[in-house]
Design a protein around this motif. Structure first.
Motif, PDB file in Angstrom:
ATOM      1  N   GLY A  93      43.084 -30.950 -20.456  1.00 32.79           N
ATOM      2  CA  GLY A  93      43.947 -30.656 -21.595  1.00 32.79           C
ATOM      3  C   GLY A  93      44.066 -31.819 -22.564  1.00 32.79           C
ATOM      4  N   ASP A  94      45.035 -31.754 -23.467  1.00 33.44           N
ATOM      5  CA  ASP A  94      45.204 -32.735 -24.543  1.00 33.44           C
ATOM      6  C   ASP A  94      45.437 -34.140 -23.977  1.00 33.44           C
ATOM      7  OD1 ASP A  94      45.622 -30.106 -25.414  1.00 33.44           O
ATOM      8  OD2 ASP A  94      46.705 -30.794 -27.177  1.00 33.44           O
ATOM      9  N   VAL A  95      44.519 -35.058 -24.283  1.00 31.39           N
ATOM     10  CA  VAL A  95      44.618 -36.434 -23.788  1.00 31.39           C
ATOM     11  C   VAL A  95      45.494 -37.283 -24.697  1.00 31.39           C
ATOM     12  CG1 VAL A  95      43.304 -38.530 -23.275  1.00 31.39           C
ATOM     13  CG2 VAL A  95      42.414 -36.299 -22.607  1.00 31.39           C
TER      14      VAL A  95
ATOM     15  N   GLU B 151      48.931 -12.135 -25.336  1.00 32.92           N
ATOM     16  CA  GLU B 151      48.316 -10.918 -25.869  1.00 32.92           C
ATOM     17  C   GLU B 151      46.800 -10.915 -25.735  1.00 32.92           C
ATOM     18  OE1 GLU B 151      49.757  -8.153 -27.006  1.00 32.92           O
ATOM     19  OE2 GLU B 151      51.653  -9.033 -26.343  1.00 32.92           O
ATOM     20  N   TRP B 152      46.223 -12.021 -25.267  1.00 32.69           N
ATOM     21  CA  TRP B 152      44.775 -12.076 -25.129  1.00 32.69           C
ATOM     22  C   TRP B 152      44.355 -11.267 -23.905  1.00 32.69           C
ATOM     23  CZ3 TRP B 152      41.024 -13.434 -28.306  1.00 32.69           C
ATOM     24  CH2 TRP B 152      39.731 -13.585 -27.796  1.00 32.69           C
ATOM     25  N   ARG B 153      43.538 -10.252 -24.110  1.00 36.29           N
ATOM     26  CA  ARG B 153      43.181  -9.331 -23.038  1.00 36.29           C
ATOM     27  C   ARG B 153      41.824  -9.628 -22.398  1.00 36.29           C
ATOM     28  NH1 ARG B 153      47.886  -8.911 -22.944  1.00 36.29           N
ATOM     29  NH2 ARG B 153      49.115  -7.160 -23.763  1.00 36.29           N
ATOM     30  N   GLY B 154      40.986 -10.417 -23.058  1.00 33.83           N
ATOM     31  CA  GLY B 154      39.697 -10.779 -22.482  1.00 33.83           C
ATOM     32  C   GLY B 154      38.818  -9.569 -22.189  1.00 33.83           C
ATOM     33  N   PRO B 155      37.612  -9.781 -21.630  1.00 31.74           N
ATOM     34  CA  PRO B 155      36.968 -11.092 -21.601  1.00 31.74           C
ATOM     35  C   PRO B 155      36.537 -11.531 -23.005  1.00 31.74           C
ATOM     36  CG  PRO B 155      35.446  -9.382 -20.845  1.00 31.74           C
ATOM     37  CD  PRO B 155      36.760  -8.709 -21.102  1.00 31.74           C
ATOM     38  N   PRO B 156      36.299 -12.817 -23.205  1.00 29.95           N
ATOM     39  CA  PRO B 156      36.186 -13.877 -22.209  1.00 29.95           C
ATOM     40  C   PRO B 156      37.537 -14.453 -21.786  1.00 29.95           C
ATOM     41  CG  PRO B 156      35.844 -14.791 -24.372  1.00 29.95           C
ATOM     42  CD  PRO B 156      36.015 -13.310 -24.573  1.00 29.95           C
ATOM     43  N   MET B 157      37.506 -15.241 -20.712  1.00 24.49           N
ATOM     44  CA  MET B 157      38.638 -16.086 -20.370  1.00 24.49           C
ATOM     45  C   MET B 157      38.703 -17.210 -21.397  1.00 24.49           C
ATOM     46  SD  MET B 157      41.150 -17.091 -18.423  1.00 24.49           S
ATOM     47  CE  MET B 157      40.996 -16.098 -16.929  1.00 24.49           C
ATOM     48  N   VAL B 158      39.915 -17.645 -21.760  1.00 27.38           N
ATOM     49  CA  VAL B 158      40.068 -18.732 -22.727  1.00 27.38           C
ATOM     50  C   VAL B 158      40.912 -19.840 -22.099  1.00 27.38           C
ATOM     51  CG1 VAL B 158      40.912 -19.410 -25.000  1.00 27.38           C
ATOM     52  CG2 VAL B 158      39.929 -17.134 -24.675  1.00 27.38           C
ATOM     53  N   ILE B 159      40.461 -21.078 -22.248  1.00 31.80           N
ATOM     54  CA  ILE B 159      41.227 -22.251 -21.814  1.00 31.80           C
ATOM     55  C   ILE B 159      41.528 -23.083 -23.057  1.00 31.80           C
ATOM     56  CG2 ILE B 159      41.243 -24.323 -20.377  1.00 31.80           C
ATOM     57  CD1 ILE B 159      39.404 -22.910 -18.451  1.00 31.80           C
ATOM     58  N   PHE B 160      42.784 -23.470 -23.225  1.00 32.84           N
ATOM     59  CA  PHE B 160      43.213 -24.093 -24.477  1.00 32.84           C
ATOM     60  C   PHE B 160      44.242 -25.198 -24.226  1.00 32.84           C
ATOM     61  CE2 PHE B 160      46.107 -20.720 -23.395  1.00 32.84           C
ATOM     62  CZ  PHE B 160      47.363 -21.130 -23.831  1.00 32.84           C
ATOM     63  N   GLY B 161      44.630 -25.880 -25.300  1.00 26.16           N
ATOM     64  CA  GLY B 161      45.653 -26.929 -25.244  1.00 26.16           C
ATOM     65  C   GLY B 161      46.711 -26.676 -26.306  1.00 26.16           C
ATOM     66  N   HIS B 162      47.180 -27.761 -26.954  1.00 28.11           N
ATOM     67  CA  HIS B 162      47.961 -27.686 -28.183  1.00 28.11           C
ATOM     68  C   HIS B 162      49.416 -27.251 -28.029  1.00 28.11           C
ATOM     69  CE1 HIS B 162      48.536 -27.636 -32.470  1.00 28.11           C
ATOM     70  NE2 HIS B 162      48.793 -26.339 -32.505  1.00 28.11           N
ATOM     71  N   ASP B 163      49.837 -26.754 -26.894  1.00 22.28           N
ATOM     72  CA  ASP B 163      51.187 -26.182 -26.800  1.00 22.28           C
ATOM     73  C   ASP B 163      52.008 -26.889 -25.732  1.00 22.28           C
ATOM     74  OD1 ASP B 163      53.411 -24.607 -27.088  1.00 22.28           O
ATOM     75  OD2 ASP B 163      52.347 -22.706 -26.941  1.00 22.28           O
TER      76      ASP B 163
ATOM     77  N   THR C 163      46.816 -32.611 -17.373  1.00 22.25           N
ATOM     78  CA  THR C 163      46.372 -31.552 -16.462  1.00 22.25           C
ATOM     79  C   THR C 163      44.930 -31.168 -16.732  1.00 22.25           C
ATOM     80  OG1 THR C 163      48.615 -30.660 -16.259  1.00 22.25           O
ATOM     81  CG2 THR C 163      46.806 -29.177 -15.699  1.00 22.25           C
ATOM     82  N   GLY C 164      44.207 -30.890 -15.658  1.00 21.07           N
ATOM     83  CA  GLY C 164      42.846 -30.373 -15.746  1.00 21.07           C
ATOM     84  C   GLY C 164      42.692 -29.187 -14.811  1.00 21.07           C
ATOM     85  N   ILE C 165      41.578 -28.479 -14.945  1.00 18.68           N
ATOM     86  CA  ILE C 165      41.300 -27.345 -14.076  1.00 18.68           C
ATOM     87  C   ILE C 165      39.825 -27.373 -13.685  1.00 18.68           C
ATOM     88  CG2 ILE C 165      40.847 -25.755 -16.005  1.00 18.68           C
ATOM     89  CD1 ILE C 165      42.155 -23.548 -14.270  1.00 18.68           C
ATOM     90  N   ILE C 166      39.555 -27.184 -12.396  1.00 17.36           N
ATOM     91  CA  ILE C 166      38.184 -27.179 -11.883  1.00 17.36           C
ATOM     92  C   ILE C 166      37.694 -25.737 -11.820  1.00 17.36           C
ATOM     93  CG2 ILE C 166      36.693 -27.773  -9.943  1.00 17.36           C
ATOM     94  CD1 ILE C 166      38.697 -29.990  -9.232  1.00 17.36           C
ATOM     95  N   LEU C 167      36.600 -25.483 -12.516  1.00 15.35           N
ATOM     96  CA  LEU C 167      36.024 -24.140 -12.578  1.00 15.35           C
ATOM     97  C   LEU C 167      34.723 -24.092 -11.768  1.00 15.35           C
ATOM     98  CD1 LEU C 167      36.452 -23.567 -16.429  1.00 15.35           C
ATOM     99  CD2 LEU C 167      37.983 -22.797 -14.608  1.00 15.35           C
TER     100      LEU C 167
END
Length: 420
Positions: A124-126, A355-367, A392-396
């Motif tokens: 996420g946002d560094v 409200e994002w229904r996907g696909p695709p999956m979205v990973i974002f920051g800013h909030d 925070t990070g996430i391992i995919l």
């Protein structure tokens, strides 16, 4: 040579290896590409840029950076980079905006991955918190069995608010197989550098005590970061349990957000770097220009979404103000008194990720206000590292969260805590 950026702001950042190599001839092509940047409108719907991008993708892209060519001498590279920066400066002085990157939407391929790596780490946002970035990566590596990642992707806002903007840029550029999308703070910093705005540059804390200098090469690299990076499903299949492979989907990394009823290539820059919320209104064909064929399918929808970066519904706009508001967010909509009243009558703002229904999956920051967000089709990773909270990070593809406490104390910490 490169123009000075006021007092000693030409900070030195080392170049990291590119994603791929090109021939020396492509270096000249890169210069020609940037020379024509002044012909491109900046903050406009991405779809407008895509037509141009398709023509230039073969010559220059974020994944295949001509300036990283091993056959290119140092002097040749410096000359090309200085020329590019001069074009960027001219463009900014003329249009009062930064040019778009050569490719706004990057899609990873196997060539972009560490062949000895496993899994992908998204951070996420560094916000200039270099120590937290390094500690998080080390911690994530331990969770990855001590193996390097196939790649590391940062969700934008590398700089500002934290203590060491230049150090973060250096770290990301030096590390092989590390990539990033652009955030609103990145765009603002690039604009400040190109305009040589001393007042704005002071806020980015460029590690002056370390005598760090920024070169033209750094600006070229930074200005070419894309607005989204897509990880295709097949890349996840390399590391996923075969029994769960049917649950894997393409994943898009973006800084701010996306509008649910707009295609990725038609998302605006404003939407991608600043969106936190949506204004939801009932559908009416009168809100759109008449469209034939597939575009008319939008009329069948019950709801329409307008991306918004603020936390309040605007209630003091004129129709002219609304027109300007829509240009940056929903250029396919028509400003009118009717639409203005509908917006005024909207009661609440909705988190766009909800409200994002996907696909695709979205990973974002800013909030950072909302912190960690875990929706069915969207994951928000901005947990306020620069506000004394966590990085925070996430391992995919396993979606394993990793976080470390912030070592910094920000004056804004109490404000963010009160809003959480």
């Amino acid at each position: 040579m490169l123009r000075s950026y006021s007092y000693s702001r030409r900070f030195l950042l080392l170049r990291r290896p590119g994603l791929a190599r090109r021939s020396a001839a492509a270096t000249a092509a890169a210069f020609l590409l940037f020379a024509s940047h002044e012909l491109i409108a900046s903050f406009v719907p991405t779809s407008t840029f895509q037509q141009y991008s398709q023509q230039t993708r073969g010559r220059h892209s974020t994944r295949c950076h001509a300036l990283n060519d091993k056959d290119c001498t140092n002097e040749e590279r410096v000359r090309v980079e200085d020329s590019i920066v001069e074009k960027l400066q001219v463009y900014h002085a003329t249009h009062h905006n930064i040019p778009l990157p050569a490719v706004s939407h990057v899609r990873l391929t196997e060539q972009d991955l560490n062949p000895s790596g496993r899994n992908i780490l998204v951070i996420g946002d560094v916000h200039a918190c270099i120590e937290e970035l390094q500690v998080l990566h080390d911690s994530a590596m331990q969770s990855n069995g001590g193996r390097p990642f196939r790649c590391v992707i940062l969700a934008g806002d590398l700089v500002n608010k934290g203590p060491q903007s230049a150090a973060v840029l250096t770290e990301v550029r030096q590390q092989p197989y590390w990539y990033a999308v652009r955030g609103n703070n990145d765009d603002a910093a690039i604009a400040a550098i190109l305009s040589n705005n001393e007042a704005k540059l002071k806020k980015y804390k460029w590690d002056k005590a370390q005598q760090v200098r920024l070169t033209s090469q750094d600006i070229v690299w930074w200005s070419e970061l894309p607005y989204t990076i897509t990880i295709p499903r097949y890349i996840f299949e390399m590391d996923a349990d075969k029994t769960n492979s049917d649950k894997l989907v393409d994943t898009v990394i973006v800084h701010g957000g996306l509008c649910p009823d707009v295609l990725l290539e038609k998302q605006t820059i404003k939407t991608m770097v600043t969106t936190r919320n949506l204004i939801q209104i009932d559908m009416s064909p009168s809100f759109f220009a008449k469209t034939e064929g597939k575009g008319a399918d939008r009329y069948k929808k019950e709801k329409v979404f307008i991306p918004h970066d603020n936390n309040r519904i605007p209630r003091d706009m004129s129709v002219k103000d609304l027109k300007d508001f829509l240009v940056d967010r929903r250029p396919d909509m028509i400003a009118s008194e009717e639409l203005l009243q509908v917006i005024y009558n909207s009661s609440t703002l909705i988190p766009w990720a909800q409200e994002w229904r996907g696909p695709p999956m979205v990973i974002f920051g800013h909030d950072a206000r909302r912190g960690l967000q875990l929706h069915d089709w969207a994951i928000g990773l901005d947990t306020g590292a620069c506000y004394g909270k966590e990085l925070t990070g996430i391992i995919l593809p396993h979606r394993k969260l990793v976080n470390v406490p912030s070592k910094q104390q920000s004056p804004k910490k109490s404000k963010i805590q009160n809003l959480s």
